[in-house]
Design a protein around this motif. Sequence first.
Motif, mmCIF file in Angstrom:
data_model
loop_
_atom_site.group_PDB
_atom_site.id
_atom_site.type_symbol
_atom_site.label_atom_id
_atom_site.label_comp_id
_atom_site.label_asym_id
_atom_site.label_seq_id
_atom_site.Cartn_x
_atom_site.Cartn_y
_atom_site.Cartn_z
ATOM 1 N N TRP A 1 43.137 34.680 38.342
ATOM 2 C CA TRP A 1 42.522 35.679 37.329
ATOM 3 C C TRP A 1 41.994 35.795 37.939
ATOM 4 C CZ3 TRP A 1 41.236 31.147 33.073
ATOM 5 C CH2 TRP A 1 41.922 32.270 32.479
ATOM 6 N N GLN A 2 41.581 35.296 39.435
ATOM 7 C CA GLN A 2 40.518 36.292 40.076
ATOM 8 C C GLN A 2 41.679 37.379 40.976
ATOM 9 O OE1 GLN A 2 38.566 33.098 42.375
ATOM 10 N NE2 GLN A 2 37.251 32.954 41.326
ATOM 11 N N ARG A 3 42.622 36.934 41.449
ATOM 12 C CA ARG A 3 43.403 37.858 42.348
ATOM 13 C C ARG A 3 43.493 39.118 41.738
ATOM 14 N NH1 ARG A 3 49.262 37.229 44.347
ATOM 15 N NH2 ARG A 3 49.875 35.377 43.184
ATOM 16 N N ALA A 4 44.044 38.871 40.769
ATOM 17 C CA ALA A 4 44.448 39.609 39.556
ATOM 18 C C ALA A 4 43.483 40.954 39.276
ATOM 19 C CB ALA A 4 44.676 39.657 38.363
ATOM 20 N N SER A 5 42.054 40.459 39.571
ATOM 21 C CA SER A 5 40.848 41.285 39.014
ATOM 22 C C SER A 5 41.099 42.267 40.281
ATOM 23 C CB SER A 5 39.602 40.525 39.526
ATOM 24 O OG SER A 5 37.924 41.046 38.558
ATOM 25 N N GLN A 6 40.821 41.876 41.377
ATOM 26 C CA GLN A 6 40.256 41.977 42.739
ATOM 27 C C GLN A 6 41.633 43.314 43.005
ATOM 28 O OE1 GLN A 6 41.264 38.861 46.063
ATOM 29 N NE2 GLN A 6 39.518 37.904 45.790
ATOM 30 N N LYS A 7 43.105 43.403 42.476
ATOM 31 C CA LYS A 7 44.223 44.296 42.652
ATOM 32 C C LYS A 7 43.930 45.741 41.780
ATOM 33 C CE LYS A 7 48.094 40.838 44.125
ATOM 34 N NZ LYS A 7 48.449 41.794 45.327
ATOM 35 N N GLY A 8 42.735 44.994 40.286
ATOM 36 C CA GLY A 8 42.944 46.355 39.465
ATOM 37 C C GLY A 8 44.075 46.518 39.039
ATOM 38 N N GLY A 9 43.881 46.720 37.954
ATOM 39 C CA GLY A 9 45.060 46.366 36.868
ATOM 40 C C GLY A 9 45.155 45.418 35.800
ATOM 41 N N ALA A 10 43.967 45.311 35.839
ATOM 42 C CA ALA A 10 44.495 43.410 34.831
ATOM 43 C C ALA A 10 44.277 44.010 33.483
ATOM 44 C CB ALA A 10 43.709 42.786 35.861
ATOM 45 N N SER A 11 43.888 43.338 32.780
ATOM 46 C CA SER A 11 43.514 43.087 31.040
ATOM 47 C C SER A 11 42.399 43.286 30.606
ATOM 48 C CB SER A 11 43.920 42.299 30.578
ATOM 49 O OG SER A 11 43.317 40.835 30.117
ATOM 50 N N ALA A 12 41.277 43.828 29.884
ATOM 51 C CA ALA A 12 39.543 44.155 29.731
ATOM 52 C C ALA A 12 39.019 42.613 30.068
ATOM 53 C CB ALA A 12 39.650 45.299 28.523
ATOM 54 N N LEU A 13 39.893 41.453 29.394
ATOM 55 C CA LEU A 13 39.017 40.126 28.902
ATOM 56 C C LEU A 13 39.643 40.074 30.461
ATOM 57 C CD1 LEU A 13 41.153 39.509 26.215
ATOM 58 C CD2 LEU A 13 39.096 39.797 26.005
ATOM 59 N N ILE A 14 39.676 40.258 31.831
ATOM 60 C CA ILE A 14 39.900 39.480 33.012
ATOM 61 C C ILE A 14 39.017 38.971 33.692
ATOM 62 C CG2 ILE A 14 39.721 41.648 34.744
ATOM 63 C CD1 ILE A 14 42.117 38.565 34.590
ATOM 64 N N ASN A 15 37.433 39.351 33.098
ATOM 65 C CA ASN A 15 36.156 39.142 34.156
ATOM 66 C C ASN A 15 35.786 37.982 32.895
ATOM 67 O OD1 ASN A 15 35.759 40.384 36.195
ATOM 68 N ND2 ASN A 15 35.101 42.913 34.997
ATOM 69 N N ARG A 16 35.932 38.060 31.857
ATOM 70 C CA ARG A 16 35.955 36.754 30.734
ATOM 71 C C ARG A 16 36.375 35.602 31.420
ATOM 72 N NH1 ARG A 16 35.415 38.351 24.125
ATOM 73 N NH2 ARG A 16 34.933 35.774 24.925
ATOM 74 N N LYS A 17 37.889 35.593 31.166
ATOM 75 C CA LYS A 17 38.522 34.243 31.769
ATOM 76 C C LYS A 17 37.799 33.882 32.977
ATOM 77 C CE LYS A 17 42.859 36.630 29.689
ATOM 78 N NZ LYS A 17 44.286 36.796 29.810
ATOM 79 N N ILE A 18 37.491 34.795 33.325
ATOM 80 C CA ILE A 18 36.948 34.202 35.419
ATOM 81 C C ILE A 18 35.568 33.576 35.182
ATOM 82 C CG2 ILE A 18 36.517 34.536 37.867
ATOM 83 C CD1 ILE A 18 38.179 37.246 36.852
ATOM 84 N N LYS A 19 35.150 34.187 34.184
ATOM 85 C CA LYS A 19 33.159 33.331 34.405
ATOM 86 C C LYS A 19 33.649 32.012 33.309
ATOM 87 C CE LYS A 19 29.078 34.830 32.175
ATOM 88 N NZ LYS A 19 28.332 35.798 32.070
ATOM 89 N N ASP A 20 33.810 32.537 32.184
ATOM 90 C CA ASP A 20 33.779 31.680 31.328
ATOM 91 C C ASP A 20 35.215 30.225 31.796
ATOM 92 O OD1 ASP A 20 31.841 32.806 29.928
ATOM 93 O OD2 ASP A 20 33.140 33.376 28.641
ATOM 94 N N LYS A 21 36.206 30.514 32.499
ATOM 95 C CA LYS A 21 37.198 29.593 33.174
ATOM 96 C C LYS A 21 37.463 28.985 31.652
ATOM 97 C CE LYS A 21 34.533 28.025 37.477
ATOM 98 N NZ LYS A 21 34.576 27.052 38.278
ATOM 99 N N LYS A 22 38.348 30.070 30.926
ATOM 100 C CA LYS A 22 38.360 29.849 29.554
ATOM 101 C C LYS A 22 39.929 30.844 29.455
ATOM 102 C CE LYS A 22 37.002 28.744 24.711
ATOM 103 N NZ LYS A 22 36.060 29.410 23.934
ATOM 104 N N LEU A 23 40.740 31.163 28.834
ATOM 105 C CA LEU A 23 41.610 32.105 28.332
ATOM 106 C C LEU A 23 41.243 32.988 27.118
ATOM 107 C CD1 LEU A 23 44.152 33.025 28.880
ATOM 108 C CD2 LEU A 23 45.516 30.688 27.099
ATOM 109 N N TYR A 24 41.148 34.375 26.889
ATOM 110 C CA TYR A 24 41.139 34.815 26.066
ATOM 111 C C TYR A 24 42.419 35.619 25.985
ATOM 112 C CZ TYR A 24 36.064 33.309 26.745
ATOM 113 O OH TYR A 24 34.912 32.903 26.349
ATOM 114 N N GLU A 25 42.766 35.383 24.556
ATOM 115 C CA GLU A 25 43.804 36.543 24.198
ATOM 116 C C GLU A 25 43.499 37.835 22.973
ATOM 117 O OE1 GLU A 25 46.828 33.354 23.013
ATOM 118 O OE2 GLU A 25 47.381 33.326 24.860
#
Length: 608
Positions: A584-608
């Motif tokens: 998820w961190q790698r996806a965030s660095q690339k740009g273009g991931a979903s709007a939930l990516i930061n929450r996933k990284i912060k909470d270390k939890k899957l959001y759909e």
Amino acid sequence: MPSFRPLLLPLLLSLLLAGPGYAQRKAAPAARPADAKPAAAPEKLSRKDRRELARRAALNEATRQPRELTPKEREMSEAYFVDGVRYVLLEDYNKALERLLKAYALNPGNAAVNYKIAEANLLSGNLQDATNFGRAAVKLAPENPYYYLLLAQIYTSQKQYEEATKVYTDLIGRVPNSGYYLFNLADLYVAQGRLDEALTTFGQAEEKFGPLDEISFKKQQIYLRQNKLDQALLEGESLIKSNPDEPRYVLAQAQLYASNRRFDDAVRVANQALRIDPDNPRARMILAEVYRLQNNRPESESQLKLAFASPSLDIDDKVRILIEYLKQLPSPGLSETARELAAITVRVHPREAKAFSIAGDIETVTGNRAAARASYLRAIRLDNSRYQIWQQVVLIDAELNQTDSLLVHTEQALELFPNQAPLWFYNGVGHQLEKQPAKAVKSLEYGRKLATDNPELLAQFDTQLGDAYHELKDYPKSDAAYEAALTFDANNAQALNNYSYFLAIRREKLDKAKEMAGRLVKQFPENPTYLDTYAWVLYQLKDYAGARRALETALRTSSDATLVEHYGDVLFQLGDRDRAVAEWQRASQKGGASALINRKIKDKKLYE
């Protein structure tokens, strides 16, 4: 050497030259039976009467015993004749023949009346009667050249060339000062393929009129038809010698040498033309062709560029040459030359839309899309009436993903071509890319109605409508559009991919989605986009292991942020939380991931 061409006056002039007195001249007197009565003018001639009069015209006029016309008969005959001539001029041949045959009934031995009846019949397509009356006119007035010419024309119209030849021979032999009709006779021999007789006749004309350019030129053409190249070339050299400052003959000779691979002579004569006119583009074109045939490409291209730089070389000729280059492109050896020639063309012809159009075509084929579009837009500014150029502009806008330009140009084009379905399609695509699905649907639905006779284009509309209706959350219409597209083409990649992906997102008809995505991956096993769709369908079916395999295959050729994020989601579901967060961190660095990516990284939890 002066040029000579006999001028054949229109057949109508025979009447004007003769004048009324000549046309209605008095017949030779003859004994009149005591009981003879003046002929009465018929009020109206039946078809049977006209056929009978035509038959009478075919009789030998020399045996006819003419009689003296009364003043009343002469006046009536002249009136009918003049009226008939008027109707011939008005191209009302039925009325013309009605009047002329009345004149003939009164005065059948009058040559002008027979002549005019023959002419009216020829013009109305009655060739048999035309022949009969034409022959009668010649017999009655063998000194009138125009009667022979009409009869020859009548025979020629019936492809009776032998008879026409005899008429010309009689004309030349019987009528004083008619030697210039030797040219007509020679041309008739040529038309029949009697080339030796044509040459003999041209020789007679030369004896009568002296050396003439026209005779030399026609003799040269005959020699070429007879495969007598050397004699044809001698005639050409004779023309040049007699006309050293006439480029027309020089260029024709150079072309003849070049066509017969006499390259040294072709270069010599073409250079002679350039000494007369240094800017002559035709001479440059001949040299370019000769050097091309000699595999001297640099010199050939140099001559061609010089020819293109001349405004006197017609734009259409330049376009034809560029089209020949276009057919051979892309080619590393020709691309640059084609582009240079196109650049010269637009520089020399800045007001010609076709110059910029062909330049755009060459830039398109050689891969210079932006330059191509610029050329097409210049062409449109000069002439906006050509739909094909607008279409090229719109296609390039789409290929360059320049949606602002795509919308501007499609809307401009639609003002001119509102019934062109492809323009509505790309206008809809532009609105879809600009996140305006309602406007996209409006354009696509309108254009779809115009594409009913084009199933392939119709399927493209349906596919795009599937995407647009999905954005509007009108899922039944979205599904129906995709189904329609797949009915036409079950392997439509865009429809299969998007339909199955959207079903996966909605968690609906997952088995159908799996079948469609699986079919697509089978066709394109290395395509990362299709693998991602297939993986996401498997993910929704909770086949996380299968989803992982598909995504790992996709990641071998792509590092797209969505792919990486999906891979992290799958890893999370498989219990590998740390690796999931890393992805998820790698996806965030690339740009273009979903709007939930930061929450996933912060909470270390899957959001759909």
